[in-house]
Design an enzyme around this catalytic site. Structure first.
Site, PDB file in Angstrom:
ATOM      1  N   CYS A   1       0.680  -1.274   0.177  1.00 14.86           N
ATOM      2  CA  CYS A   1       0.175   0.147   0.019  1.00 14.86           C
ATOM      3  C   CYS A   1       0.609   1.442  -0.225  1.00 14.86           C
ATOM      4  O   CYS A   1       0.656   2.189  -0.360  1.00 14.86           O
ATOM      5  CB  CYS A   1      -1.347  -0.329   0.807  1.00 14.86           C
TER       6      CYS A   1
ATOM      7  N   HIS B   1      -2.388   4.850   6.459  1.00 15.90           N
ATOM      8  CA  HIS B   1      -1.274   5.811   6.880  1.00 15.90           C
ATOM      9  C   HIS B   1      -1.427   7.585   6.631  1.00 15.90           C
ATOM     10  O   HIS B   1      -1.934   6.807   5.367  1.00 15.90           O
ATOM     11  CB  HIS B   1      -0.047   4.967   5.842  1.00 15.90           C
TER      12      HIS B   1
END
Length: 346
Positions: free
Chosen positions: A145, A225
């Site tokens: 990711c 994140h």
């Protein structure tokens, strides 16, 4: 496989990524989700069965276990592999590499996820950066990711002739949201032990020309994140030039703090309100109102949904491996249309 036949896809591992890949494949008009294989017999498999997905056990023993609890199992993983053109392995880290021998023996093209090593497939994939190099390969690896997000944004700058070098700081979620009752960190931050963190070298497996260094810090939250990037440009540029470069990617979506979207939790609430499955944020959500250009220096921040950003990349990788679509932009457009990715969130 005839050119007008749908690509037969199987998913091995029906966890956080696997269930999202399965759902994404099922809504592609040129693909067929042939089945999913796993070791589980719990609520996840029951939910998959109610969705209409065909279930397979990872082994004959797992298939029998599924049958004993009343799941409509159709066989084991070997039976599933015999019906596929491509298998997407979404098993936990280091498990997939053990399955590779079976995929190669059966002559099934396969896609691994970013937790596995680049060397296992010899190719790493981000659709906007290197789609063409994956065409007709036997295997590829969709990078993680964080790496996917870095390659997307840096590639957009590179395409515009603006990228010289990039230095990024990654604030990484501690665990997946659904597992937060099992572990994670509290009341502390944990820096990754080495600089560069693995995401920078990983990005270079996709594009060796990238001059990129990353630092990662694990933080006590689970929603996603946040990245902070400092980029030296090839020349002095205007803020609008940089924004235009990012606009060339349909998978970078601008958000603004002043629009009520100052943090990952608000962005995830937005994607849920938009009716996305699981509230998926497939795009890099880049805060355009905080982006700053000072001469040849660029600073920007964005959010990454660790559960969803790799899903459109995986769908494009399926088309590339099978040679079904030779143009990256054409595959990206088909995937985006099926998943509701438009280049904007609000």
């Amino acid at each position: 496989m005839a050119n007008n036949a749908r690509i037969r896809v199987g998913v091995v591992g029906y966890g956080v990524i696997g269930k999202r890949v399965a759902g994404a494949v099922a809504c592609q008009e040129d693909m067929e989700l042939t089945g999913i294989a796993d070791v589980l017999t719990d609520w996840r498999m029951r939910a998959a069965a109610r969705t209409g997905f065909r279930l397979y056990g990872a082994t004959p023993d797992h298939a029998e276990a599924m049958q004993r609890v009343g799941l409509p199992v159709e066989g084991d993983q070997e039976a599933l592999l015999g019906r596929l053109d491509v298998v997407v392995d979404c098993t936990p880290k280091h498990v997939a590499v053990k399955n590779v021998e079976a995929y190669r023996r059966r002559g099934v093209k396969f896609i691994l996820q970013g937790g596995e090593k680049h060397e296992t497939t010899g190719h790493s994939f981000v659709a906007e950066a290197n789609y063409a190099t994956a065409i007709d390969r036997d295997a590829t690896r969709v990078v993680s990711c964080n790496t996917s997000s870095a390659v997307r944004t840096l590639s957009a700058l590179k395409r515009a002739g603006l990228l010289r070098r990039a230095r990024g700081t990654l604030l990484r979620r501690a665990t997946d949201p659904w597992e937060s009752h099992l572990g994670g960190i509290m009341n502390t931050l944990v820096p990754e032990a080495e600089i560069p963190s693995h995401q920078g070298p990983d990005a270079q497996t996709v594009d060796p020309e990238l001059d990129v260094v990353t630092v990662a810090i694990k933080v006590p939250e689970t929603i996603g994140h946040v990245h902070s990037w400092a980029v030296q440009l090839t020349r002095s540029a205007s803020r609008e030039e940089v924004l235009d470069a990012f606009r060339t990617s349909s998978r970078i979506a601008f958000v603004e703090a002043r629009d009520g979207l100052p943090a990952p939790n608000t962005i995830k609430e937005l994607t849920a309100d938009l009716g996305r499955p699981h509230g998926n944020l497939y795009e890099v959500a880049l805060w355009s109102d905080t982006l700053k250009v000072l001469g040849d220096e660029l600073f920007y921040l964005y959010m990454v949904d660790n559960q969803a950003i790799v899903i459109p990349e995986t769908v494009d990788a399926i088309r590339a491996l099978t040679g079904r679509e030779l143009e990256a932009r054409a595959s990206i457009a088909r995937t985006d249309a099926a998943l509701g990715i438009t280049g904007t969130l609000v």
